[in-house]
Design a protein around this motif. Structure first.
Motif, PDB file in Angstrom:
ATOM      1  N   VAL A 201       0.856  -1.193   0.000  1.00 19.29           N
ATOM      2  CA  VAL A 201       0.000   0.000   0.000  1.00 19.29           C
ATOM      3  C   VAL A 201       0.893   1.244   0.000  1.00 19.29           C
ATOM      4  O   VAL A 201       1.911   1.301   0.692  1.00 19.29           O
ATOM      5  CB  VAL A 201      -0.963   0.021   1.220  1.00 19.29           C
ATOM      6  CG1 VAL A 201      -0.216   0.142   2.542  1.00 19.29           C
ATOM      7  CG2 VAL A 201      -1.991   1.138   1.082  1.00 19.29           C
ATOM      8  N   ASP A 202       0.520   2.199  -0.834  1.00 19.32           N
ATOM      9  CA  ASP A 202       1.202   3.496  -0.845  1.00 19.32           C
ATOM     10  C   ASP A 202       0.972   4.168   0.505  1.00 19.32           C
ATOM     11  O   ASP A 202      -0.152   4.194   1.017  1.00 19.32           O
ATOM     12  CB  ASP A 202       0.633   4.360  -1.980  1.00 19.32           C
ATOM     13  CG  ASP A 202       1.389   5.657  -2.168  1.00 19.32           C
ATOM     14  OD1 ASP A 202       1.503   6.429  -1.193  1.00 19.32           O
ATOM     15  OD2 ASP A 202       1.846   5.926  -3.291  1.00 19.32           O
ATOM     16  N   VAL A 203       2.020   4.699   1.103  1.00 20.04           N
ATOM     17  CA  VAL A 203       1.908   5.263   2.455  1.00 20.04           C
ATOM     18  C   VAL A 203       0.935   6.442   2.488  1.00 20.04           C
ATOM     19  O   VAL A 203       0.274   6.678   3.505  1.00 20.04           O
ATOM     20  CB  VAL A 203       3.302   5.637   2.999  1.00 20.04           C
ATOM     21  CG1 VAL A 203       3.915   6.795   2.222  1.00 20.04           C
ATOM     22  CG2 VAL A 203       3.243   5.938   4.488  1.00 20.04           C
ATOM     23  N   ASP A 204       0.803   7.179   1.384  1.00 20.80           N
ATOM     24  CA  ASP A 204      -0.192   8.262   1.345  1.00 20.80           C
ATOM     25  C   ASP A 204      -1.610   7.698   1.352  1.00 20.80           C
ATOM     26  O   ASP A 204      -2.507   8.256   1.996  1.00 20.80           O
ATOM     27  CB  ASP A 204       0.027   9.131   0.106  1.00 20.80           C
ATOM     28  CG  ASP A 204       1.230  10.055   0.250  1.00 20.80           C
ATOM     29  OD1 ASP A 204       1.219  10.901   1.158  1.00 20.80           O
ATOM     30  OD2 ASP A 204       2.181   9.922  -0.531  1.00 20.80           O
ATOM     31  N   ASP A 205      -1.815   6.577   0.664  1.00 19.65           N
ATOM     32  CA  ASP A 205      -3.119   5.909   0.718  1.00 19.65           C
ATOM     33  C   ASP A 205      -3.407   5.389   2.120  1.00 19.65           C
ATOM     34  O   ASP A 205      -4.546   5.422   2.596  1.00 19.65           O
ATOM     35  CB  ASP A 205      -3.156   4.747  -0.271  1.00 19.65           C
ATOM     36  CG  ASP A 205      -3.286   5.202  -1.717  1.00 19.65           C
ATOM     37  OD1 ASP A 205      -3.596   6.391  -1.935  1.00 19.65           O
ATOM     38  OD2 ASP A 205      -3.084   4.375  -2.621  1.00 19.65           O
ATOM     39  N   ALA A 206      -2.359   4.879   2.792  1.00 20.09           N
ATOM     40  CA  ALA A 206      -2.519   4.407   4.165  1.00 20.09           C
ATOM     41  C   ALA A 206      -2.972   5.542   5.076  1.00 20.09           C
ATOM     42  O   ALA A 206      -3.843   5.360   5.940  1.00 20.09           O
ATOM     43  CB  ALA A 206      -1.205   3.811   4.669  1.00 20.09           C
ATOM     44  N   ALA A 207      -2.400   6.718   4.885  1.00 22.21           N
ATOM     45  CA  ALA A 207      -2.778   7.874   5.706  1.00 22.21           C
ATOM     46  C   ALA A 207      -4.234   8.263   5.463  1.00 22.21           C
ATOM     47  O   ALA A 207      -4.973   8.589   6.411  1.00 22.21           O
ATOM     48  CB  ALA A 207      -1.855   9.055   5.400  1.00 22.21           C
ATOM     49  N   ARG A 208      -4.672   8.208   4.204  1.00 20.33           N
ATOM     50  CA  ARG A 208      -6.077   8.523   3.913  1.00 20.33           C
ATOM     51  C   ARG A 208      -7.016   7.522   4.582  1.00 20.33           C
ATOM     52  O   ARG A 208      -8.079   7.887   5.090  1.00 20.33           O
ATOM     53  CB  ARG A 208      -6.315   8.522   2.402  1.00 20.33           C
ATOM     54  CG  ARG A 208      -5.697   9.676   1.646  1.00 20.33           C
ATOM     55  CD  ARG A 208      -6.232   9.762   0.215  1.00 20.33           C
ATOM     56  NE  ARG A 208      -5.958   8.574  -0.575  1.00 20.33           N
ATOM     57  CZ  ARG A 208      -6.857   7.674  -0.908  1.00 20.33           C
ATOM     58  NH1 ARG A 208      -8.123   7.788  -0.501  1.00 20.33           N
ATOM     59  NH2 ARG A 208      -6.530   6.627  -1.659  1.00 20.33           N
ATOM     60  N   ALA A 209      -6.600   6.262   4.604  1.00 17.58           N
ATOM     61  CA  ALA A 209      -7.443   5.235   5.230  1.00 17.58           C
ATOM     62  C   ALA A 209      -7.547   5.461   6.732  1.00 17.58           C
ATOM     63  O   ALA A 209      -8.619   5.296   7.326  1.00 17.58           O
ATOM     64  CB  ALA A 209      -6.872   3.853   4.930  1.00 17.58           C
ATOM     65  N   LEU A 210      -6.430   5.823   7.357  1.00 19.32           N
ATOM     66  CA  LEU A 210      -6.462   6.031   8.799  1.00 19.32           C
ATOM     67  C   LEU A 210      -7.346   7.234   9.149  1.00 19.32           C
ATOM     68  O   LEU A 210      -8.126   7.191  10.109  1.00 19.32           O
ATOM     69  CB  LEU A 210      -5.041   6.217   9.335  1.00 19.32           C
ATOM     70  CG  LEU A 210      -4.848   5.877  10.816  1.00 19.32           C
ATOM     71  CD1 LEU A 210      -3.403   5.504  11.108  1.00 19.32           C
ATOM     72  CD2 LEU A 210      -5.267   7.024  11.712  1.00 19.32           C
ATOM     73  N   ALA A 211      -7.236   8.293   8.359  1.00 23.58           N
ATOM     74  CA  ALA A 211      -8.098   9.453   8.593  1.00 23.58           C
ATOM     75  C   ALA A 211      -9.566   9.080   8.402  1.00 23.58           C
ATOM     76  O   ALA A 211     -10.437   9.521   9.169  1.00 23.58           O
ATOM     77  CB  ALA A 211      -7.709  10.586   7.647  1.00 23.58           C
ATOM     78  N   ALA A 212      -9.859   8.245   7.411  1.00 24.70           N
ATOM     79  CA  ALA A 212     -11.238   7.796   7.192  1.00 24.70           C
ATOM     80  C   ALA A 212     -11.732   6.968   8.367  1.00 24.70           C
ATOM     81  O   ALA A 212     -12.903   7.064   8.766  1.00 24.70           O
ATOM     82  CB  ALA A 212     -11.323   6.991   5.897  1.00 24.70           C
ATOM     83  N   ALA A 213     -10.843   6.152   8.952  1.00 24.85           N
ATOM     84  CA  ALA A 213     -11.229   5.327  10.096  1.00 24.85           C
ATOM     85  C   ALA A 213     -11.555   6.180  11.316  1.00 24.85           C
ATOM     86  O   ALA A 213     -12.434   5.845  12.106  1.00 24.85           O
ATOM     87  CB  ALA A 213     -10.121   4.337  10.421  1.00 24.85           C
TER      88      ALA A 213
END
Length: 307
Positions: A201-213
């Motif tokens: 997973v792209d780390v920027d995508d990971a950050a978006r997922a965490l913010a969504a969570a």
């Protein structure tokens, strides 16, 4: 919302803070460094409780690791993170209760499903066991810490807990600072994939997922956060070399990596995750279908900046 975030100064943490603040949330980093708004050592329970005294938060996020600068070759490279996942989680739960938070979001990773050969079927959160007991003492320490982190969070009475199980990170701040320099020095040999694959997973995508969570993760749920197409470790490293014009990695037999037991274990693991649940419940999708496309995009962006 007001968010207390452990790990805000790390690579993933900085990107998560950016996402949360862009969405209008107020974020306070918890850590020992000068940039932390709440100053305390996460492993010192009394210091953490003193530091949050008088504060109120809506959400607590645990994304703290001790991996920065580590090459992930030896099991000892994970030891500090193992402790943060156990003792650190317990201390953050205490801080959440002290500050009136209603939600805790914790970072985990794909290897919590266990190292080894899981076959070609992508594992899902609700069908496949997380945290199976490992036969090796060191691997049990790593997987056990991930198992304990989720158990502590999901078992914390009065808190809505959400866990994100990330794939292997790549992307801006990861690839060009770790993998690429090693490739250019011819210091990153790989083992032939032989049908093995990992999720990325792209780390920027990971950050978006965490913010969504933080905003809409369902209480008591875990989410796999990975791109759509698993790729073997060797295949990924070769994609880095191709994207950036670096020397291709040497291929070596697996036994040659025994002096680097953690790298040996990762390169010999076959573990693919499904991301359907994160798509459906978090409204999250990966920017790139696979890491090869993501790496090509990253390299193109780096070239544009250098021009």
């Amino acid at each position: 919302m007001k968010v207390l975030m452990a790990g805000a100064s790390g690579l993933l943490g900085r990107k998560v803070v950016r996402e949360l603040r862009a969405a209008g949330h107020e974020v306070h980093g918890l850590g020992r460094g000068e940039g932390s708004e709440v100053r305390a050592d996460l492993l010192d329970r009394e210091a953490v409780l003193r530091a949050v005294d008088g504060h109120s938060f809506d959400v607590v996020v645990h994304a703290a690791t001790a991996l920065q600068g580590k090459k992930m070759m030896r099991h000892q490279d994970m030891a500090g993170t193992d402790v943060l996942r156990t003792e650190g989680t317990a201390n953050l739960i205490a801080a959440a209760r002290e500050t009136g938070a209603r939600r805790i979001v914790v970072e985990s990773m794909m290897f919590g499903y266990g190292y080894g050969n899981h076959g070609d079927r992508p594992l899902s959160e609700d069908r496949d066991a997380f945290g199976p007991v490992q036969s090796d003492v060191w691997l049990e320490r790593h997987v056990g810490a991930m198992r304990a982190k989720e158990a502590l969070a999901f078992g914390a009475e009065g808190l809505e807990a959400v866990s994100l199980r990330f794939g292997m990170f790549y992307g801006k701040g990861v690839t060009e600072t770790t993998v690429l320099p090693m490739l250019r020095k011819r210091a990153l040999p790989v083992v032939a994939d032989q049908g093995r694959a990992l999720s990325w997973v792209d780390v920027d995508d990971a950050a978006r997922a965490l913010a969504a969570a933080v905003e809409r993760g369902r209480a008591g749920q875990a989410y796999n956060v990975v791109d759509d197409t698993p790729l073997g470790f060797a295949g990924h490293v070769r994609a880095v070399a191709a994207a950036f014009g670096a020397p291709a990695p040497r291929t070596v037999p697996l036994w040659l990596l025994r002096p680097a037991p953690l790298a040996h274990t990762i390169m010999s693991t076959n573990l693919r995750l499904a991301n359907d649940k994160a798509r459906a419940e978090l409204g999250w999708t990966p920017t790139h279908a696979d890491s090869a496309d993501g790496l090509a995009s990253l390299a193109a962006g780096v070239s544009r900046l250098a021009a």
